[in-house]
Design an enzyme around this catalytic site. Structure first.
Site, mmCIF file in Angstrom:
data_model
loop_
_atom_site.group_PDB
_atom_site.id
_atom_site.type_symbol
_atom_site.label_atom_id
_atom_site.label_comp_id
_atom_site.label_asym_id
_atom_site.label_seq_id
_atom_site.Cartn_x
_atom_site.Cartn_y
_atom_site.Cartn_z
ATOM 1 N N GLY A 17 -11.136 9.193 0.919
ATOM 2 C CA GLY A 17 -11.476 7.569 1.441
ATOM 3 C C GLY A 17 -11.747 7.601 2.820
ATOM 4 O O GLY A 17 -11.421 6.775 3.588
ATOM 5 N N GLY A 20 -12.868 5.421 5.774
ATOM 6 C CA GLY A 20 -13.323 3.765 5.235
ATOM 7 C C GLY A 20 -11.780 3.297 6.211
ATOM 8 O O GLY A 20 -10.806 4.016 5.956
ATOM 9 N N THR A 106 -8.062 1.204 -5.264
ATOM 10 C CA THR A 106 -8.613 0.539 -5.732
ATOM 11 C C THR A 106 -9.215 -0.453 -6.725
ATOM 12 O O THR A 106 -8.426 -0.620 -7.706
ATOM 13 C CB THR A 106 -9.731 2.069 -6.091
ATOM 14 O OG1 THR A 106 -9.839 2.888 -5.228
ATOM 15 C CG2 THR A 106 -11.386 1.385 -6.613
ATOM 16 N N THR A 107 -9.654 -0.998 -6.070
ATOM 17 C CA THR A 107 -10.268 -2.556 -7.152
ATOM 18 C C THR A 107 -11.629 -2.850 -7.637
ATOM 19 O O THR A 107 -12.410 -2.148 -6.880
ATOM 20 C CB THR A 107 -9.683 -4.148 -6.461
ATOM 21 O OG1 THR A 107 -10.545 -3.784 -5.290
ATOM 22 C CG2 THR A 107 -8.174 -4.255 -6.458
ATOM 23 N N PHE A 132 -0.171 -3.758 -2.485
ATOM 24 C CA PHE A 132 0.817 -2.786 -2.351
ATOM 25 C C PHE A 132 1.631 -3.291 -1.091
ATOM 26 O O PHE A 132 2.714 -2.650 -0.877
ATOM 27 C CB PHE A 132 0.369 -1.463 -1.878
ATOM 28 C CG PHE A 132 -0.085 -0.320 -3.105
ATOM 29 C CD1 PHE A 132 0.436 0.604 -3.632
ATOM 30 C CD2 PHE A 132 -1.340 -0.569 -2.891
ATOM 31 C CE1 PHE A 132 0.451 1.244 -4.879
ATOM 32 C CE2 PHE A 132 -1.641 0.563 -4.557
ATOM 33 C CZ PHE A 132 -0.925 1.276 -5.392
ATOM 34 N N HIS A 161 -10.769 -13.422 1.744
ATOM 35 C CA HIS A 161 -10.793 -12.089 2.580
ATOM 36 C C HIS A 161 -12.115 -11.352 3.569
ATOM 37 O O HIS A 161 -12.875 -12.527 3.501
ATOM 38 C CB HIS A 161 -10.912 -10.751 1.474
ATOM 39 C CG HIS A 161 -9.721 -10.555 0.617
ATOM 40 N ND1 HIS A 161 -9.506 -11.600 -0.240
ATOM 41 C CD2 HIS A 161 -8.603 -9.927 1.123
ATOM 42 C CE1 HIS A 161 -7.360 -10.763 -0.707
ATOM 43 N NE2 HIS A 161 -7.686 -9.777 -0.050
ATOM 44 N N LYS A 165 -15.652 -7.595 1.917
ATOM 45 C CA LYS A 165 -14.489 -7.096 0.635
ATOM 46 C C LYS A 165 -15.643 -7.278 -0.671
ATOM 47 O O LYS A 165 -16.379 -8.527 -0.669
ATOM 48 C CB LYS A 165 -13.430 -8.205 0.388
ATOM 49 C CG LYS A 165 -13.131 -7.469 -1.183
ATOM 50 C CD LYS A 165 -11.723 -8.562 -0.523
ATOM 51 C CE LYS A 165 -10.830 -8.145 -2.299
ATOM 52 N NZ LYS A 165 -10.829 -6.431 -2.299
ATOM 53 N N THR A 172 -5.972 -8.566 -6.196
ATOM 54 C CA THR A 172 -4.750 -9.421 -6.403
ATOM 55 C C THR A 172 -4.754 -11.150 -6.998
ATOM 56 O O THR A 172 -3.833 -11.103 -7.358
ATOM 57 C CB THR A 172 -4.234 -9.541 -4.487
ATOM 58 O OG1 THR A 172 -3.888 -8.594 -4.267
ATOM 59 C CG2 THR A 172 -3.389 -10.111 -5.124
#
Length: 272
Positions: A17, A20, A106-107, A132, A161, A165, A172
């Protein structure tokens, strides 16, 4: 040589990715570190101009369709993935087949996607985290302690956000909610996402609110209120580089470890 036998020029990292927002942030961060070397970077949207960006051809963005071949030819020690749930499952499975560790930021995975990642972890190490930022680890610890110490207080979680998103609430926020529920155990009833109309609070519920606006990188707040007082615990990320650096810290830590399922908390705790 490094602890895990990596060459002095750093752990060899593959980045997916890479065109991105997060992929570019990881690529930029990696190029500025001495403990990491970019083995290659791929993206489904890679254009011919991107491929020739670096004269040696090793860091230029290549088409994701070349991932199999590049894993074999460039021999990375870890893959860092910030893409989408479907592509992430595919990339991690391909890396695991090649015996390469994966760091997943990734979520938005569903149960099937989560299972697929854990299956890959049986063949190669996989470290998945919803965030992270090292500050988030401190926030989680503080939230768990506060919630446990204040069992009768109302709890509301709000995350904000940028407008692009996709998943809501954020990964999180879900991790924070899980920490709250673990700390509250039997005293928590359910999550209530937003409120509308006549909606008084029920005992034990956790309010969850997701906001999307502008270019906000990420903000998470936990509000505890009761006994005529309130506590607000907040984390704000001011730049995506925070997450990129954390993911690369995870890649360096994960390289050379045994197959299995790991978390960013393992990295932070290992640095203490």
């Amino acid at each position: 040589m490094s602890r895990d036998g990596a060459a002095d020029d750093g752990v060899r990292v593959a980045i997916t990715g890479a065109t991105g927002q997060m992929g570019r942030a990881v690529l930029d961060a990696a190029n500025g570190r001495e403990d990491v070397t970019v083995a290659f970077a791929v993206a489904r949207s890679a254009a011919s101009g991107d491929r020739e960006r670096d004269r040696d051809g090793k860091s230029g963005v290549r088409p994701a369709s070349e991932l199999d071949r590049l894993l074999a030819e460039r021999d990375p020690e870890a893959l860092v993935d910030f893409t989408g749930p479907e592509s992430s499952v595919e990339y991690v499975a391909t890396a695991a087949e090649a015996g390469v560790a994966s760091v997943v930021g990734t979520t938005g995975f569903d149960d099937e996607g989560e299972r697929a990642l854990r299956e890959s972890a049986e063949r190669a190490p996989v470290l998945k985290a919803s965030n992270f930022g090292r500050g988030i680890q401190a926030l989680l610890s503080a939230v768990e302690s506060a919630v446990a110490d204040l069992p009768g207080y109302d709890v509301e979680v709000t995350e904000t956000h940028h407008e692009r998103k996709r998943d809501a609430p954020s990964g999180t926020a879900k991790t924070i909610l899980e920490s709250i529920e673990d700390a509250r155990a039997e005293n928590t009833t359910e999550r209530v996402h937003g409120r509308e109309g006549e909606a008084p609070r029920d005992p034990g519920e956790i309010g969850v609110h997701a906001r999307r606006a502008g270019t906000i990188t990420g903000e998470h707040e936990v509000l505890l209120a009761g006994n005529h007082e309130e506590i607000r615990l907040t984390h704000r990320a001011e730049d995506r580089g925070v997450f990129a650096e954390g993911a690369l810290d995870a890649a360096v830590w994960l390289a050379g470890r045994e197959p299995g399922w790991y978390d960013f908390a393992d990295v932070v705790e290992g640095d203490r």
